[in-house]
Motif scaffolding. Structure first.
Motif, PDB file in Angstrom:
ATOM      1  N   VAL A 664      -1.659  12.181  -1.542  1.00 40.44           N
ATOM      2  CA  VAL A 664      -2.233  12.411  -0.146  1.00 40.44           C
ATOM      3  C   VAL A 664      -3.521  13.392  -0.442  1.00 40.44           C
ATOM      4  N   LEU A 665      -3.377  14.513  -1.060  1.00 39.47           N
ATOM      5  CA  LEU A 665      -4.521  15.248  -1.445  1.00 39.47           C
ATOM      6  C   LEU A 665      -5.705  14.516  -2.240  1.00 39.47           C
ATOM      7  N   ALA A 666      -5.364  13.728  -2.955  1.00 37.01           N
ATOM      8  CA  ALA A 666      -6.458  12.955  -3.671  1.00 37.01           C
ATOM      9  C   ALA A 666      -7.213  12.304  -2.912  1.00 37.01           C
ATOM     10  N   GLU A 667      -6.327  11.524  -1.834  1.00 36.98           N
ATOM     11  CA  GLU A 667      -7.294  10.375  -0.820  1.00 36.98           C
ATOM     12  C   GLU A 667      -7.968  11.248  -0.032  1.00 36.98           C
ATOM     13  N   LEU A 668      -7.349  12.346   0.586  1.00 38.39           N
ATOM     14  CA  LEU A 668      -8.112  13.487   1.508  1.00 38.39           C
ATOM     15  C   LEU A 668      -9.166  13.941   0.901  1.00 38.39           C
ATOM     16  N   ALA A 669      -9.318  14.274  -0.249  1.00 39.94           N
ATOM     17  CA  ALA A 669     -10.512  14.989  -0.954  1.00 39.94           C
ATOM     18  C   ALA A 669     -11.458  13.835  -1.211  1.00 39.94           C
ATOM     19  N   GLN A 670     -11.056  12.635  -1.542  1.00 45.00           N
ATOM     20  CA  GLN A 670     -12.138  11.257  -1.872  1.00 45.00           C
ATOM     21  C   GLN A 670     -12.767  10.782  -0.363  1.00 45.00           C
ATOM     22  N   HIS A 671     -11.846  10.659   0.310  1.00 48.46           N
ATOM     23  CA  HIS A 671     -12.256   9.720   1.621  1.00 48.46           C
ATOM     24  C   HIS A 671     -12.141  10.563   2.874  1.00 48.46           C
ATOM     25  N   ASP A 672     -11.674  11.892   3.117  1.00 43.96           N
ATOM     26  CA  ASP A 672     -11.413  12.482   4.357  1.00 43.96           C
ATOM     27  C   ASP A 672     -10.583  11.939   5.182  1.00 43.96           C
ATOM     28  N   ALA A 673      -9.658  10.844   4.641  1.00 41.64           N
ATOM     29  CA  ALA A 673      -8.565  10.284   5.295  1.00 41.64           C
ATOM     30  C   ALA A 673      -7.570   9.741   4.167  1.00 41.64           C
ATOM     31  N   SER A 674      -6.353   9.568   4.705  1.00 43.22           N
ATOM     32  CA  SER A 674      -5.279   9.265   3.687  1.00 43.22           C
ATOM     33  C   SER A 674      -4.560   8.200   4.520  1.00 43.22           C
ATOM     34  N   THR A 675      -4.029   7.097   3.746  1.00 49.07           N
ATOM     35  CA  THR A 675      -3.040   6.150   4.186  1.00 49.07           C
ATOM     36  C   THR A 675      -1.867   5.976   3.159  1.00 49.07           C
ATOM     37  N   VAL A 676      -1.902   7.151   2.296  1.00 50.70           N
ATOM     38  CA  VAL A 676      -0.657   7.187   1.365  1.00 50.70           C
ATOM     39  C   VAL A 676       0.830   7.210   2.194  1.00 50.70           C
ATOM     40  N   VAL A 677       0.919   7.841   3.391  1.00 54.86           N
ATOM     41  CA  VAL A 677       2.037   7.942   3.940  1.00 54.86           C
ATOM     42  C   VAL A 677       2.424   6.827   4.495  1.00 54.86           C
ATOM     43  N   GLN A 678       1.401   6.239   5.127  1.00 57.70           N
ATOM     44  CA  GLN A 678       1.746   5.030   5.959  1.00 57.70           C
ATOM     45  C   GLN A 678       1.992   3.850   4.769  1.00 57.70           C
ATOM     46  N   ARG A 679       1.248   3.845   3.785  1.00 55.30           N
ATOM     47  CA  ARG A 679       1.479   2.616   2.764  1.00 55.30           C
ATOM     48  C   ARG A 679       3.077   2.860   1.934  1.00 55.30           C
ATOM     49  N   ALA A 680       3.338   4.318   1.965  1.00 55.00           N
ATOM     50  CA  ALA A 680       4.580   4.310   1.541  1.00 55.00           C
ATOM     51  C   ALA A 680       5.742   3.878   2.346  1.00 55.00           C
ATOM     52  N   ARG A 681       5.640   4.393   3.727  1.00 53.75           N
ATOM     53  CA  ARG A 681       6.249   3.780   4.812  1.00 53.75           C
ATOM     54  C   ARG A 681       6.374   2.378   4.781  1.00 53.75           C
ATOM     55  N   ASN A 682       5.458   1.753   4.852  1.00 59.26           N
ATOM     56  CA  ASN A 682       5.333   0.216   4.890  1.00 59.26           C
ATOM     57  C   ASN A 682       6.088  -0.369   3.637  1.00 59.26           C
ATOM     58  N   GLU A 683       5.988   0.313   2.715  1.00 57.79           N
ATOM     59  CA  GLU A 683       6.653  -0.296   1.267  1.00 57.79           C
ATOM     60  C   GLU A 683       8.018  -0.586   1.671  1.00 57.79           C
ATOM     61  N   ILE A 684       8.562   0.783   2.197  1.00 60.18           N
ATOM     62  CA  ILE A 684      10.019   0.714   2.531  1.00 60.18           C
ATOM     63  C   ILE A 684      10.444  -0.389   3.591  1.00 60.18           C
ATOM     64  N   LEU A 685       9.615  -0.368   4.604  1.00 55.22           N
ATOM     65  CA  LEU A 685       9.846  -1.384   5.672  1.00 55.22           C
ATOM     66  C   LEU A 685       9.642  -2.753   4.880  1.00 55.22           C
ATOM     67  N   ALA A 686       8.747  -2.920   4.319  1.00 47.09           N
ATOM     68  CA  ALA A 686       8.627  -4.582   3.594  1.00 47.09           C
ATOM     69  C   ALA A 686       9.851  -4.581   2.800  1.00 47.09           C
ATOM     70  N   THR A 687      10.326  -3.766   1.950  1.00 50.89           N
ATOM     71  CA  THR A 687      11.651  -3.930   1.181  1.00 50.89           C
ATOM     72  C   THR A 687      12.841  -4.284   2.237  1.00 50.89           C
ATOM     73  N   MET A 688      12.971  -3.472   3.338  1.00 47.76           N
ATOM     74  CA  MET A 688      13.767  -3.903   4.382  1.00 47.76           C
ATOM     75  C   MET A 688      13.799  -5.066   4.838  1.00 47.76           C
ATOM     76  N   ALA A 689      12.575  -5.635   5.066  1.00 43.07           N
ATOM     77  CA  ALA A 689      12.498  -6.959   5.682  1.00 43.07           C
ATOM     78  C   ALA A 689      12.558  -8.114   4.695  1.00 43.07           C
ATOM     79  N   CYS A 690      12.338  -7.778   3.387  1.00 47.79           N
ATOM     80  CA  CYS A 690      12.464  -9.001   2.387  1.00 47.79           C
ATOM     81  C   CYS A 690      14.008  -9.163   2.290  1.00 47.79           C
ATOM     82  N   HIS A 691      14.987  -7.975   2.165  1.00 48.24           N
ATOM     83  CA  HIS A 691      16.231  -8.257   2.299  1.00 48.24           C
ATOM     84  C   HIS A 691      17.027  -8.574   3.538  1.00 48.24           C
TER      85      HIS A 691
END
Length: 744
Positions: A664-691
């Motif tokens: 998160v800090l790396a993305e904030l430093a480079q882009h002033d915005a971060s989608t790491v948390v949302q991406r990680a959360r969506n990966e969990i939801l995607a796994t749940m949806a796949c199963h």
């Protein structure tokens, strides 16, 4: 063996040599000649002929030109001539135009901070003239004649020209031969020049552009379109071809002071290279990591593998909120609030891609059918759906002669086709054939009197057609075969006395409403066994039936694909991929609805996770403390070189807190915005949806298949699964006819 003494005076350096190497001769500080200053500036501004084309076209656009012509020789090395029909330069100002930092576009600091023109520094012409043979001849409105200025000699003389300006640059880098050696072939330099003009052409569809090379017209884009949207679509089609427009969706999104327009390519149009990604800020082509990251984030869960999206985005923002004076070639910008722009671009593309495209496909086909109102395609004899208001209500929707299935004089009867498949029959299929099944109705009725069609004007309605309709298959009174039902191992079996394709009660199906719902049966034909031919509705009833973009399910193929029929032809659906996307979107909506617009729920850590941080990470954590809280994280300094993670998002509490914080800090430093948390959360939801999605080789009833199709039509981003694979494909009647060489 000879031993040489390293300390001998012959091998040791002299004191004078040591002093010269340690302390070089100091040179005095002095002013550089103007010509050398311009040549140094040319090294930053003029990299190759395409750089000269870019600067001159910028000036032409700032002059209000409506037509710009670029003429090149030897890829722009021998000659670059840019002609325009703009306002022109007065005779007295021509010598001033070649001076360094002389411009008409800014006059004070406020103008520089709110610059809205393509050029503003006033150093391009001086830099170009220092490394080439440059001449300018121009004529403004109201001046008797044009005047030509030779930059090398300073001579000013009359010339013949209409209103506008022409700048000729000959023998580029003739005064700096070393720079000329680094140029590529003429073909390569020409390609770069064309690409430079293409970028300007995409930004200004109201201006015409023409490129000539060696006296031949290479590219030409005319100004067209009565409205800005039409002009932009036409220009995109001309520059990037019609396929780009056909495989993209319109973008129009406001987010505070940021307005994002343009077109974003659908995931199926993604390419292996990022060569069709165009971003413009206030009409200026830029390469900005914030914009690129925002666009890539919007495509995260709809692109497969390492595919690169295609898009042409136009960001309009207050000039005071963006700094364009951060790069020598003005190709990079800096936003006052990068996070604001990042979110605006990301949401603009996400919203544009969210709408399922099946309805758009049907609408486009309907418009095509309206332009060709015939009922039958004479070349292929393929029926084309069309309303036939002049025909009787009882007439069949597809008028054609009934096929005769009587006993032929020679050969085998059609009903004896089952004998060809005798080795594939099951042992249970060898029993005495039972009476033919009838259509499931509330009371006994003829086989031709049970077709039900939903009525659009009222609620639950059952329409019974009492007119005998011709059936295109053998009548069920003869012994025959039918496709195997769910759970059978053979391909064919004899008819059973009761329908086995559906587990439905023997009652007439009632359609609950005219508009299909996610669970409603779309038609009474879903309850009809496969062995019995469904009734053809009348024309009047067909006109009132709802139009479903993905059509009506007719079969399941190997437990993996759903075959459906719509007004355009055949639709093939990957049922697992489609259901996976539906479940995934439902999970995301549930999480977003629970959180609302508030910050992501966080889970405090009993023992803070500490890690050694770089100075940049410490500074980012302090500067973006509020942003981290909205992401459900609390990261604070523990020591000058250590950070402590005290809280993480609740949905990611079981993950690696330190690794999440670093990302998160790396993305904030480079882009002033971060989608790491949302991406990680969506990966969990995607796994749940796949199963949780329906698996392959599961047999679905027609009702279940139709319910899945109806859900796909209302689910966002249902055209791709969570991994970016397509969920459905359309095969039109034209494509099917081509497979079978119909009409040839």
């Amino acid at each position: 063996m000879v031993v040489v003494n390293a300390s001998s005076p012959e091998l040791s350096p002299s004191p004078t040599e040591t002093t010269d190497q340690a302390a070089p001769v100091r040179r005095p500080i002095r002013d550089l000649p103007d010509e050398l200053i311009s040549q140094i500036a040319a090294g930053e501004v003029v990299e190759r002929p395409a750089s000269v084309v870019r600067e001159l076209v910028d000036n032409a656009l700032d002059s209000g030109a409506g037509q710009i012509t670029v003429r090149l020789l030897a890829g722009g090395v021998r000659l670059i001539a840019v002609e325009d029909d703009g306002c022109g330069i007065p005779r007295d100002e021509l010598p001033v135009a070649l001076r360094r930092h002389a411009t008409s576009k800014i006059s004070d600091l406020h103008d520089l901070e709110t610059v809205a023109t393509m050029g503003f520094r006033g150093e391009a012409l001086a830099a170009i003239a220092s490394v080439s043979e440059t001449s300018i001849f121009s004529r403004p409105a109201g001046q008797d004649s044009a005047y030509l200025l030779d930059a090398r000699s300073g001579e000013l003389r009359p010339a013949a020209r209409n209103q506008g300006t022409t700048v000729e640059v000959k023998e580029l880098f003739f005064s700096t031969p070393a720079r000329r050696k680094f140029l590529k072939t003429d073909a390569t330099e020409l390609a770069h020049c064309i690409e430079s003009v293409r970028r300007h052409a995409l930004a200004r569809p109201d201006v015409g552009f023409a490129i000539w090379h060696e006296g031949k017209l290479v590219e030409q884009w005319r100004a067209a379109g009565s409205t800005p949207d039409e002009a932009l679509s036409r220009r995109l089609a001309d520059v990037l071809n019609d396929k780009f427009v056909d495989n993209s969706v319109a973008v129009d999104h406001w987010a505070g002071p940021v307005h994002v327009t343009g077109r974003a390519g659908i995931p199926d149009a993604a390419r292996s290279r990022p060569d069709q990604q165009f971003c413009y800020v206030n009409g200026r082509f830029v390469r900005d990591k914030v914009l690129t990251h925002a666009a890539r984030s919007a495509y995260e869960d709809v692109l497969h593998g390492n595919k690169q999206p295609v898009y042409a985005l136009y960001i309009e923002i207050d000039p005071a909120r963006v700094d364009v004076n951060v790069h020598p070639t003005k190709i990079e910008v800096r936003f006052r609030d990068s996070r604001e722009v990042h979110q605006a671009v990301r949401h603009a593309i996400e919203n544009a891609l969210a709408t399922p495209r099946a309805a758009a496909v049907v609408e486009a086909a309907a418009q095509e059918a309206a332009r060709q109102p015939g009922l039958i395609d004479e070349s292929t004899a393929t029926p084309v759906p069309a309303k036939a208001a002049t025909k009787p209500a009882a007439a069949p929707a597809w008028p054609q002669t009934r096929m005769s299935f009587g006993e032929p004089a020679i050969g085998n009867p059609v009903r004896d086709l089952a004998k060809l498949w005798e080795p594939m029959r099951e042992a249970t299929a060898e029993t005495t054939p039972a009476p033919a099944p009838q259509v499931a109705t509330a009371a006994p009725a003829p086989a031709s009197a049970a077709a039900e069609v939903p009525e659009s004007a009222t609620g639950a309605t059952t329409i019974t057609n009492t007119t005998a309709m011709p059936s295109p298959v053998p009548q069920p009174e003869d012994e025959g075969i039918r496709l195997r039902p769910s759970g059978q191992s053979s391909y064919f079996q004899r008819k059973a006395p009761a329908p086995r394709m559906q587990e439905a009660p023997a009652a007439t199906v009632i359609v609950a409403a005219a508009q299909p719902s996610a669970t409603a049966r779309p038609t009474a034909e879903a309850a009809v066994p496969a062995a019995v031919a469904p009734q053809q509705p009348t024309t009047a009833a067909a006109d009132s039936a709802p139009v479903w973009p993905l059509g009506r399910a007719v079969a399941q193929l190997h437990g993996v694909y759903i075959l459906a029929e719509n007004s355009q032809g055949m639709v093939i659906v990957d049922m697992h991929a489609a259901h996976e996307r539906i479940v995934y979107e439902q999970l995301k909506n549930a999480v977003n609805k629970e959180n609302g617009d508030q910050q992501i729920p966080s889970q405090p850590l009993l023992i803070p996770a500490t890690f050694a941080a770089t100075p940049e990470e410490v500074a980012t954590a302090e500067a973006h403390a509020e942003t981290l809280l909205t992401l459900g994280m609390e990261v604070s300094p523990f020591s000058p070189k250590t950070l402590a993670v005290r809280a993480v998002p609740a949905t990611l509490a079981q993950g690696d807190a330190v690794e999440l914080a670093r990302s998160v800090l790396a993305e904030l430093a480079q882009h002033d915005a971060s989608t790491v948390v949302q991406r990680a959360r969506n990966e969990i939801l995607a796994t749940m949806a796949c199963h949780g999605a329906v698996r392959a080789n599961r047999k679905l009833t027609l009702d279940e298949m139709n319910a899945l199709l109806r859900q796909m039509e209302v689910t966002e981003r249902s055209d791709q699964c969570n991994h970016g694979r397509p969920t459905w494909r359309q095969l039109s009647m034209k494509e099917l006819d081509a497979l079978f060489l119909r009409g040839r």
